[in-house]
Scaffold this motif. Structure first.
Motif, PDB file in Angstrom:
ATOM      1  N   ALA A 188     -30.553  -3.802 -21.986  1.00  0.00           N
ATOM      2  CA  ALA A 188     -29.661  -3.867 -23.142  1.00  0.00           C
ATOM      3  C   ALA A 188     -29.200  -2.457 -23.522  1.00  0.00           C
ATOM      4  N   SER A 189     -28.241  -2.380 -24.423  1.00  0.00           N
ATOM      5  CA  SER A 189     -27.596  -1.105 -24.748  1.00  0.00           C
ATOM      6  C   SER A 189     -28.561  -0.047 -25.291  1.00  0.00           C
ATOM      7  N   ARG A 190     -29.460  -0.401 -26.204  1.00  0.00           N
ATOM      8  CA  ARG A 190     -30.375   0.612 -26.754  1.00  0.00           C
ATOM      9  C   ARG A 190     -31.350   1.104 -25.696  1.00  0.00           C
ATOM     10  N   HIS A 191     -31.761   0.220 -24.827  1.00  0.00           N
ATOM     11  CA  HIS A 191     -32.631   0.568 -23.707  1.00  0.00           C
ATOM     12  C   HIS A 191     -31.902   1.559 -22.787  1.00  0.00           C
ATOM     13  N   THR A 192     -30.690   1.205 -22.392  1.00  0.00           N
ATOM     14  CA  THR A 192     -29.902   2.045 -21.495  1.00  0.00           C
ATOM     15  C   THR A 192     -29.601   3.398 -22.136  1.00  0.00           C
ATOM     16  N   ARG A 193     -29.288   3.388 -23.415  1.00  0.00           N
ATOM     17  CA  ARG A 193     -28.983   4.635 -24.125  1.00  0.00           C
ATOM     18  C   ARG A 193     -30.193   5.568 -24.127  1.00  0.00           C
ATOM     19  N   ALA A 194     -31.372   5.037 -24.440  1.00  0.00           N
ATOM     20  CA  ALA A 194     -32.580   5.873 -24.478  1.00  0.00           C
ATOM     21  C   ALA A 194     -32.864   6.470 -23.099  1.00  0.00           C
TER      22      ALA A 194
END
Length: 192
Positions: free
Chosen positions: A41-47
């Motif tokens: 998901a986006s927050r996972h990928t961003r981190a």
């Protein structure tokens, strides 16, 4: 990683089983089981992306830092004779062990450091079976980043056992081993 699907054939999963995993999913073989998970998901990928960006300059390229590492996002690791095939979020090898990037589709040399970004679909795999595989293969450092809880855990392998070295929550600045030569602003990992 996600719900274990097994090989579906009453036998341990093989590398050939990974070929049937759709490109919209992540496939791994963990302790003989085919595990298929959704793309992060986006927050996972961003981190994971922010962490890789922070590591690149000072540790991979040696800009404003000590260098000495080869950093990769989401490589496939294949370990024999176990048959495990893992896809960690971010990895690093010390340059004395991997002086340059080989031109290969997967890596059999265990990294020196692995970071797994936790999500509800990967949590039980990352903190259980994958941890055991990393210990067995001799990965020295294992980080867990939880972008929802805004936390970082650092584990160090000693005599074949994981020991919690440090845990950090929030958005402060930390010196996180083995990359403690350059401070890490945790808030950058959680920023949207």
């Amino acid at each position: 990683m996600g719900d274990g699907n097994g090989s579906g054939k009453g036998r341990p999963a093989t590398y050939a089983d990974l070929e049937d995993v759709p490109p919209t999913k992540v496939g791994e073989i963990i302790e003989g089981e085919l595990v298929v998970s959704p793309r992060p998901a986006s927050r996972h990928t961003r981190a994971a992306s922010r962490l890789g960006a922070w590591l690149d300059g000072p540790f991979d390229r040696g800009q404003d830092g000590p260098g000495g590492w080869l950093i990769l996002d989401a490589p496939e690791l294949r370990f024999l004779p176990s048959g495990d095939a893992l896809v960690p979020d971010v990895t690093a090898w010390r340059r004395e062990r991997m002086p340059q990037l080989p031109d290969v589709p997967s890596f059999s040399l265990a990294p020196d450091w692995v970071c797994e970004v936790l999500s509800p679909s990967t949590y039980r795999w990352d903190r259980g079976p994958k941890m055991r595989v990393y210990a067995r293969e001799g990965v020295e450092w294992l980080w867990f980043i939880d972008p929802l809880a805004e936390g970082l855990e650092i584990h160090h392998l000693r005599e074949g056992q994981w020991q919690l070295s440090a845990a950090h929550l929030g958005s402060g600045t930390v010196h996180a081993a083995p990359f403690d030569a350059v401070p890490l602003s945790l808030g950058k990992l959680w920023s949207r």
